[in-house]
Structures are given as structure tokens and as C-alpha cells.
Design a protein around this motif. Structure first.
Motif, PDB file in Angstrom:
ATOM      1  N   TRP A 130      38.145  53.044  27.861  1.00 33.39           N
ATOM      2  CA  TRP A 130      38.856  51.764  27.883  1.00 33.39           C
ATOM      3  C   TRP A 130      38.700  51.206  29.297  1.00 33.39           C
ATOM      4  O   TRP A 130      38.896  51.937  30.280  1.00 33.39           O
ATOM      5  CB  TRP A 130      40.333  51.961  27.589  1.00 33.39           C
ATOM      6  CG  TRP A 130      40.672  52.298  26.175  1.00 33.39           C
ATOM      7  CD1 TRP A 130      41.180  51.468  25.222  1.00 33.39           C
ATOM      8  CD2 TRP A 130      40.556  53.591  25.541  1.00 33.39           C
ATOM      9  NE1 TRP A 130      41.379  52.144  24.032  1.00 33.39           N
ATOM     10  CE2 TRP A 130      41.003  53.449  24.197  1.00 33.39           C
ATOM     11  CE3 TRP A 130      40.098  54.839  25.964  1.00 33.39           C
ATOM     12  CZ2 TRP A 130      41.019  54.504  23.297  1.00 33.39           C
ATOM     13  CZ3 TRP A 130      40.102  55.894  25.074  1.00 33.39           C
ATOM     14  CH2 TRP A 130      40.560  55.722  23.753  1.00 33.39           C
ATOM     15  N   GLY A 131      38.390  49.920  29.434  1.00 28.38           N
ATOM     16  CA  GLY A 131      38.157  49.417  30.780  1.00 28.38           C
ATOM     17  C   GLY A 131      38.514  47.967  30.988  1.00 28.38           C
ATOM     18  O   GLY A 131      38.641  47.177  30.047  1.00 28.38           O
ATOM     19  N   SER A 132      38.682  47.616  32.250  1.00 31.44           N
ATOM     20  CA  SER A 132      38.833  46.241  32.718  1.00 31.44           C
ATOM     21  C   SER A 132      37.963  46.132  33.958  1.00 31.44           C
ATOM     22  O   SER A 132      37.300  47.097  34.353  1.00 31.44           O
ATOM     23  CB  SER A 132      40.290  45.935  33.059  1.00 31.44           C
ATOM     24  OG  SER A 132      40.705  46.670  34.205  1.00 31.44           O
ATOM     25  N   ARG A 133      37.946  44.969  34.587  1.00 24.71           N
ATOM     26  CA  ARG A 133      37.123  44.820  35.788  1.00 24.71           C
ATOM     27  C   ARG A 133      37.618  45.725  36.920  1.00 24.71           C
ATOM     28  O   ARG A 133      36.843  46.160  37.771  1.00 24.71           O
ATOM     29  CB  ARG A 133      37.115  43.363  36.258  1.00 24.71           C
ATOM     30  CG  ARG A 133      36.443  42.415  35.279  1.00 24.71           C
ATOM     31  CD  ARG A 133      36.316  41.018  35.864  1.00 24.71           C
ATOM     32  NE  ARG A 133      35.420  41.005  37.006  1.00 24.71           N
ATOM     33  CZ  ARG A 133      34.090  40.895  36.922  1.00 24.71           C
ATOM     34  NH1 ARG A 133      33.516  40.828  35.730  1.00 24.71           N
ATOM     35  NH2 ARG A 133      33.355  40.874  38.001  1.00 24.71           N
ATOM     36  N   ARG A 134      38.900  46.035  36.930  1.00 26.93           N
ATOM     37  CA  ARG A 134      39.469  46.823  38.021  1.00 26.93           C
ATOM     38  C   ARG A 134      39.620  48.305  37.686  1.00 26.93           C
ATOM     39  O   ARG A 134      39.397  49.174  38.531  1.00 26.93           O
ATOM     40  CB  ARG A 134      40.841  46.250  38.401  1.00 26.93           C
ATOM     41  CG  ARG A 134      41.585  47.055  39.456  1.00 26.93           C
ATOM     42  CD  ARG A 134      42.951  46.446  39.761  1.00 26.93           C
ATOM     43  NE  ARG A 134      43.753  47.295  40.620  1.00 26.93           N
ATOM     44  CZ  ARG A 134      43.662  47.327  41.942  1.00 26.93           C
ATOM     45  NH1 ARG A 134      42.781  46.548  42.563  1.00 26.93           N
ATOM     46  NH2 ARG A 134      44.430  48.121  42.660  1.00 26.93           N
ATOM     47  N   SER A 135      39.992  48.612  36.448  1.00 26.55           N
ATOM     48  CA  SER A 135      40.381  49.981  36.087  1.00 26.55           C
ATOM     49  C   SER A 135      39.624  50.487  34.861  1.00 26.55           C
ATOM     50  O   SER A 135      39.032  49.709  34.121  1.00 26.55           O
ATOM     51  CB  SER A 135      41.881  50.026  35.778  1.00 26.55           C
ATOM     52  OG  SER A 135      42.638  49.393  36.788  1.00 26.55           O
TER      53      SER A 135
END
Length: 227
Positions: A130-135
Motif C-alpha cells: 500500500w503506498g502514497s507519494r510519502r509513505s
């Protein structure tokens, strides 16, 4: 010394020092069709098709499954291959990305950004990120040899964590307490959860929040994985 392998989502951004990038390959499938041509109305009727001269041996027929029959023709035996990543205990979901919702992962990571499941890994058996630009946060299946080698590696400090499956340990870098990773067991299978709060981070400042997210999600995962 055993090198830990960390999944890297498709989101852009540098990874913390000491993490290796894992390239995600995509596999494309192509389907082919076949056509037929007709004759004129005055053409003679086609001769009956000759009877088949070969047959599937009893051994081959017994090992191939399932069998589909084509009306008015010979029987066709089709062997269906399952996804090896889906093999496992009956209680474990075939898709690792269904163990948690995006909302559960995002909340565990502090709720500052929405982390989205990228789909089951094509590089590893039973793994999802699972991801986002930061984490990002990952869940993966760990085989017996890797589990034993990693938990015994002197480069990491190992602390028992109660209440997660049938047993769990939190590993952190021995030098500074960074890079926490939760390894836990459910039944006869081992799993690992790794949380990274800031891809650009290089120290241990985010370790307490990352460890808390891993343990919170580990308790949720244990119930789903046991069935």
C-alpha cells in the motif's frame, strides 16, 4: 550477512538508505481468435469428419482437470494451473491486498495521506504493498528459512510482541533502532509487515510510529489469516 529485501511501490520518491528497490514486472496476455469461411449455396455438402484416431491415455486423463466437452465433437481435456501465490492455508485470502482496507492502512499510518493497495506483487509469492507519494506499507509471506535467518541476524535487535498471531517479533536495526519490521506466525506460516512513514527519511526518528502501525495492523491481519 542476510540482506533484507523491501518492496518498493510504483509511487515516486527516494527510498531510505539501506533499502533495495524491487522492480515490479507486468505480464501481458494475448488471446487469438479463429474464423471460418462458407461456400456457395450450390456447393456439395461436406463429408463427415473422420473419427479421431488418438485418445488421451488413462494416466493423462486422470491428472488433467477439469474436462470440458464440446457438443458434437470429441472431448477436450483442459488442465488449469492455479496461481502459486494463492496456495496456502484455507483461512488465508488468495489476494493479500484484501487483508486490510486502504482506510485501515491509512489510519494506522497516521492518516496524513491515503495509502492505496497496488495489487498483488508479480515478483513475490503472496505479497502486497500500500503506498502514497510519502509513505508505504507492505505485507508478505516469509518462508521458514528466511524467517529463521532474519530473526537470528545480529544486525537486528529482536523484541517479542505479544498478541499478534501465534508469536511475533519486532526487528530494528541494532545500530540505531531504525527500520522496524514485524515478523509474525499464524499456524505454520510466517509473515512480515514493514511500514515506512517517510521515504526520504534515513534515521530512526519515525521508528516508533512505524512500529506502532505494524503492530496494530498485525493484530488485524492475524484474524484474517487464520480464517
Amino acid at each position: 550477512m542476510f540482506a533484507r529485501v523491501f518492496p518498493v511501490p510504483v509511487f515516486a520518491g527516494p527510498l531510505p538508505r539501506g533499502r533495495r528497490a524491487l522492480l515490479v514486472a507486468a505480464v501481458a496476455l494475448a488471446a487469438a481468435g479463429c474464423g471460418s469461411s462458407g461456400g456457395s449455396p450450390d456447393a456439395a455438402a461436406p463429408a463427415p469428419a473422420p473419427a479421431p484416431t488418438s485418445a488421451v491415455s488413462p494416466t493423462s486423463a486422470a491428472s488433467a482437470s477439469p474436462t470440458a466437452s464440446v457438443p458434437g465433437s470429441v472431448s477436450v481435456t483442459v488442465t488449469v494451473s492455479g496461481d502459486p501465490s494463492a496456495a496456502g492455508p484455507a483461512g488465508r485470502p488468495a489476494d493479500p491486498c484484501t487483508v486490510w482496507t486502504d482506510e485501515q492502512v491509512s489510519a494506522a499510518m497516521g492518516g496524513g495521506s491515503r495509502l492505496l493497495a497496488e495489487g498483488p506483487s508479480t515478483e513475490r509469492p503472496w505479497s502486497c504493498t500500500w503506498g502514497s507519494r510519502r509513505s508505504y506499507l507492505s505485507l508478505r509471506l516469509v518462508d521458514d528459512a528466511v524467517f529463521a535467518r532474519t530473526t537470528a541476524d545480529p544486525a537486528f535487535t529482536s523484541v517479542a510482541v505479544p498478541g499478534v498471531g501465534d508469536g511475533a517479533v519486532l526487528l530494528t536495526r541494532a545500530e540505531d533502532g531504525g527500520d522496524p519490521e514485524l515478523l509474525f506466525t499464524v499456524g505454520a506460516s510466517h509473515y512480515a509487515i514493514e511500514a515506512v512513514a517517510d521515504r526520504a527519511g534515513t534515521g530512526a526518528a519515525d521508528a516508533p510510529a512505524e512500529a506502532a502501525a505494524e503492530q496494530s495492523l498485525g493484530r488485524l491481519a492475524a484474524g484474517r489469516l487464520r480464517g
